[in-house]
Design an enzyme around this catalytic site. Structure first.
Site, PDB file in Angstrom:
ATOM      1  N   LYS A 283      16.253  -2.729 -16.054  1.00 24.52           N
ATOM      2  CA  LYS A 283      15.360  -3.890 -16.021  1.00 24.52           C
ATOM      3  C   LYS A 283      15.970  -4.864 -15.025  1.00 24.52           C
ATOM      4  O   LYS A 283      17.161  -5.186 -15.121  1.00 24.52           O
ATOM      5  CB  LYS A 283      15.277  -4.520 -17.413  1.00 24.52           C
ATOM      6  CG  LYS A 283      14.066  -5.382 -17.621  1.00 24.52           C
ATOM      7  CD  LYS A 283      13.919  -5.727 -19.091  1.00 24.52           C
ATOM      8  CE  LYS A 283      12.894  -6.799 -19.324  1.00 24.52           C
ATOM      9  NZ  LYS A 283      12.887  -7.186 -20.762  1.00 24.52           N
TER      10      LYS A 283
ATOM     11  N   SER B 280      12.222  -1.291 -13.801  1.00 25.40           N
ATOM     12  CA  SER B 280      11.076  -2.189 -13.925  1.00 25.40           C
ATOM     13  C   SER B 280      11.538  -3.622 -13.768  1.00 25.40           C
ATOM     14  O   SER B 280      12.639  -3.974 -14.178  1.00 25.40           O
ATOM     15  CB  SER B 280      10.379  -1.991 -15.269  1.00 25.40           C
ATOM     16  OG  SER B 280      11.185  -2.463 -16.313  1.00 25.40           O
TER      17      SER B 280
END
Lengths: 376, 376, 376, 376
Positions: D161, D232
């Site tokens: 992330k 992401s």
């Protein structure tokens, strides 16, 4: 000469029944059509096939009605389709005719004049760059002469249809050792529209040549803009097609055109100003008498890049379900429909260098009494 | 008592920073909040989770700030979220407080009054049918008493949150041998909104009881409507929650409310009428002084079922890419933004029996000088 | 006779260049074309104009190439466009020819046979009701005779194009004192597709006449379905146009057709079964040799009404941004592309009474060696 | 230690009922949760608020159940939400626990190991550039140590992330006289994902340091990619959070992980290879016994930039109604659902430098018998 403008509803992208009826009744002479602008009901973005479908149906209809081939009509008439009828916008055609004025018709003042011109075909490496700007400016000047419009101040709307880059075109340029303005075909649409709008601004004296030193200003320095350009990119051409609308003492008839610039999406004052320049007053919403005089409304819409409208956040640019230009057309369409009391408005998107950020040019064509349009 | 209305921008569905800042500065007393209406940036349709996300964040914030539990806040405060900020609409919260009036504050005229009430929980087989209509009417009457509003004419806006049917609820009713108004859960939302709006109309005398002989009129006879109802369906409740806004001599403060009905989506005259009832004139767009007096604008939007707006075709109902209610909010939002000069407008969709086809109720809350609102 | 099937890529809805090239090279004789099925890249829903655009371009091309008028080609050739290339589906044309078999070609077994028939034009009040079911069944029987297919078991795919109701058609019926199956024009598409599919089921013996006592079963009793029907509704006709594909000993050539029913969207076994019936084995993904034998893949996709796929929740029916049928085509397209190793698949939506809930018919046309198709 | 993976269905973005039930039954110890991956039903693009809504609900639930504060849970547990359940994908949570192994449990072979690490917070000017690459590589190495994974070959999936740039962050950097990788906040997401993926590739030896001479390779030279990265970008952090999944002899339990790379969207062979590495055979679709062994499937999807899938055109990149990543998830979800016979698949988009163009990494976690995973 005198110009006629016919605003005809369309029940579908290929619905030419109202056009055929107007031709059948003699209201329109198909041989005199110089341009058709269409507001079609697609998404106005990449995969909007309603534009091509409408163009094909319209060309077929005009060709058949005037005894010409499809190719002849394509060469003689400008067809510019703008997709997107978001909010309450009504799909419609704007058919422009240029007819000989009836003998003896006295000059009542400057009247709506239409002129067209074309640039040479561009090389792929010229699209979105200064050669496109300069050639467009030259074409605007020629279209003004074609329309017998003497001064830039008498031009109120310039529609430009311009090319875009495809993979094949980029490859062809690269095979010759040339680089192009962008390798992204979608981005090339904006660059081509932006360069074309700057070409209009250059021809009309809205932007001085000195403000355009290099290609880098195109789609970067958005303080440079035209108040009268409306440009759209299409895959089917490599040249720029230019249509100039203005007022000229050499034209007759009962139509004149005025314009103003919407400073932002809520600028109803711009609509009032454009109407006022044509001798039509409005307070709140245009009444029936005023509406009867309006022949066409042409506007540009674009989400403000700041993400704000008068200090309030808008969500257009962050919406991954609905393209931002669709929101913008819905908004400007709603604002203008409130003023004009009508949804048959030619509101189009993609306004690079066409008006200020979040605003855009607005032109109105209206029927005149004896005195004609006021000074802008 | 006196009412306060705070219009606060939201940067995201869960952005309560402006609410917390207003509480922190003392501008809002969290213990006095009676309702929060929110315009959130989802699609306003079935899978719009921004409403639930906002409700959770707002309840958490109010609970924490007022030292209550989440459940206590849920029971004491009405939270009504309307999804959809199409066009240029700005996400925002409308926070309603009911405070004791300062002692000695003279009565300057009727002032904004807020009252709430709840129906009993409905059985699934009652949703979208006359029992829901009648119980809603009863709750509206009780909410009026709660607000010390004496006459139906003094009610200007009634917000109702009502239930919908789920598969589980339908199954439960069928297990008891009862049939429900519809087996389609989406359709049940419209029926519940429609029945609730007719309940408001019944309580306010807009529709006589004799016009509601059977369930069949609900969502069928659209000549029956309320000019002041705004109803929305949610999955999280089985009762109807009612908030009445009106003017009452028993309330103090500087706010009053007025309303009008938009006859169609372009009815800017309705906005002028609502403003005029509050002593605010507008010609074209509201100026800065007028804007400073407006505390909230609440409107309903719906595509006309005729497929037409003033005789022009709209494409909202045929668009399978963008839900029709999204187009309608964008259009009405644009029309009203043009009048109010502002995009922070609570425009919501789903207007069954709420105003005429293609139009809808419009309410304005504004600050008053000494004299208060004019007769409607 | 012998049938030929040409699978041609399309670069746009109006791209007929591959068709023209095939005609130019002699691969296709335009006078022998009996049907064109097209997978176009619109949304496959109400405002999908890519279907009409494609139809116009294809008819123009066939008319020009075969020296017939547009009207003659429209009457002689079935054009069925299915919108929607979600996921990775590739836009393409399936061109069906019926040619005289070369003299002396021995019968190697039953081969692909094509037959067409038309019902009488329906009255609006017949659409979506038993008269449409029965007339469709009769047309299927005639199309079978046209194709020299003797037994229902030899039919593997029936494409039906059927009408829908418009406001005008409903009004015309009501003016004669007749009521129609639905006043909702969108809903009429489903009813017309459903009635047409039941007509196929009736003709093929999949549903007995006794199971169709009243109109009420149409789009209600979904336990009744055809394993071989594929129906689509269009605005441009009032009759049903039927194309039957099957195997017949009276036909020559190297093609045969087989089918299976997908029990749900993940039923890759159905694809294996259809391939196996044509003598093509598959374990995992079809290899190059198998792929080279496949001439066309035709499938129906529909979201399961239960909201579940093998017990897992799907979100298709609750998504207000993307129509459920678009999700369903993407899913079934992905599942089948995994099996066939190819995205040029004719996957269409709207599967009322066409296969079980959440599943649907699947047909494969493939080149045969000497022995021809196996018994199903 | 031993890892547990719980795949739990979600009825809505904030539905934590299955998690609470698993905690209530003792199946999950909330204090042992190290990560939650969620597939939520938003659009997976910019305005997907289901990710934030889910994160809030999950953190609340874990905090309450484990007697910790929201902040403590945020710091201790990785929550990675991937929006988008296009096609038939099922919303679900993957809850990872790391528990002490029961005493006396013999080592049956390498077992699923989980490790986490964090980089330092990045300066805005570092995002999408080599410093982010290098710091990510370092964090991957630390997470491997945390998981007792000795060799890069034993790593099968790395979830990262990473941050993105906002206007405020860009302004802060510029105020210090620094330029950032891009002024476009949306583009910054891709650059950050790309840099993070290259960091994984560097740590795992998939890309040599010499192949990363300058920032310019990031999101340009797509021949460089990791077969095991899944990255992401989110707005809520400035550091990179890394979770490594692999097999380690130091871990116990019955789970192991394998991976393969999908060469394109139709590469069902990659699924078979990943399953085979875990001792599970598949021909066509996984049977019930195989399905019972699969604990989680994690895959990346991205439209091929070439516009082609095995030579066939796809329309994903030209669709202005549905974002290309949504099409890609639907397609890959369909292909994999066909193989796994299940729609509860963690398919996420945005695959810069994660697998080859149009393909992507695929990891499977499955229950093992005595022998454990095969060599990759």
């Amino acid at each position: 000469m005198q110009a006629a403008v016919h605003r005809l509803p369309a029940a579908a992208p290929d619905d030419v029944s109202t056009l055929l009826a107007a031709i059948g009744s003699g209201a329109i002479d198909p041989a005199r059509i110089v341009a058709v602008l269409g507001k079609t009901e697609g998404n106005g973005c990449v995969n909007d096939f309603t534009r091509g479908f409408a163009t094909r149906a319209l060309k077929d209809a005009v060709a058949h009605a005037s005894g010409r081939t499809y190719a002849e009509v394509s060469a003689a008439v400008a067809f510019v389709m703008s997709g997107g009828t978001e909010g309450g916008l009504a799909p419609h055609w704007l058919v422009f005719e240029a007819r000989p004025a009836p003998p003896g018709d006295p000059a009542a003042g400057p009247r709506l004049a239409v002129g067209t011109a074309m640039t040479r075909p561009f090389l792929p490496e010229e699209v979105g760059r200064l050669p496109q700007v300069e050639a467009t400016a030259d074409a605007v000047r020629r279209a003004m002469r074609d329309a017998s419009i003497l001064a830039p101040a008498d031009v109120h709307y310039v529609q430009v249809k311009c090319p875009l880059l495809t993979r094949a075109r980029i490859a062809e340029a690269e095979a010759r050792g040339r680089d192009v303005a962008t390798g992204d075909t979608y981005e090339s649409m904006g660059l081509s529209r932006g360069a074309s709008a700057l070409g209009v601004a250059l021809a009309l004296g809205e932007v001085p040549a000195a403000a355009l030193p290099t290609d880098a200003v195109i789609c970067h320095d958005f303080s440079l803009w035209s108040a009268r350009a409306s440009t759209s990119a299409g895959i089917e051409l490599m040249e720029n097609q230019v249509m100039v609308l203005g007022n000229s003492a050499a034209w007759r008839g009962d139509l004149a055109i005025g314009h103003a610039v919407m400073a932002d999406a809520l600028d109803v004052g711009a609509a009032a100003a454009a109407l006022s320049s044509l001798g039509i007053g409005v307070a709140g919403q245009l009444g029936a008498a005023g509406r009867a005089r309006v022949a066409a409304v042409l506007a540009k819409a674009e989400p403000s890049r700041s993400g704000l409208i008068r200090g309030r956040r808008h969500t257009m640019l962050d919406d991954s379900d609905i393209n931002a230009t669709r929101h913008a057309r819905a908004l400007v369409g709603g604002v203008l429909a409130g003023v004009f009391g009508d949804t048959e408005l030619f509101v189009s998107g993609g306004a690079e260098h066409q008006g200020p950020d979040g605003g855009g040019p607005l032109a109105v064509i209206a029927r005149q009494g004896r005195t004609g349009p006021q000074a802008a």
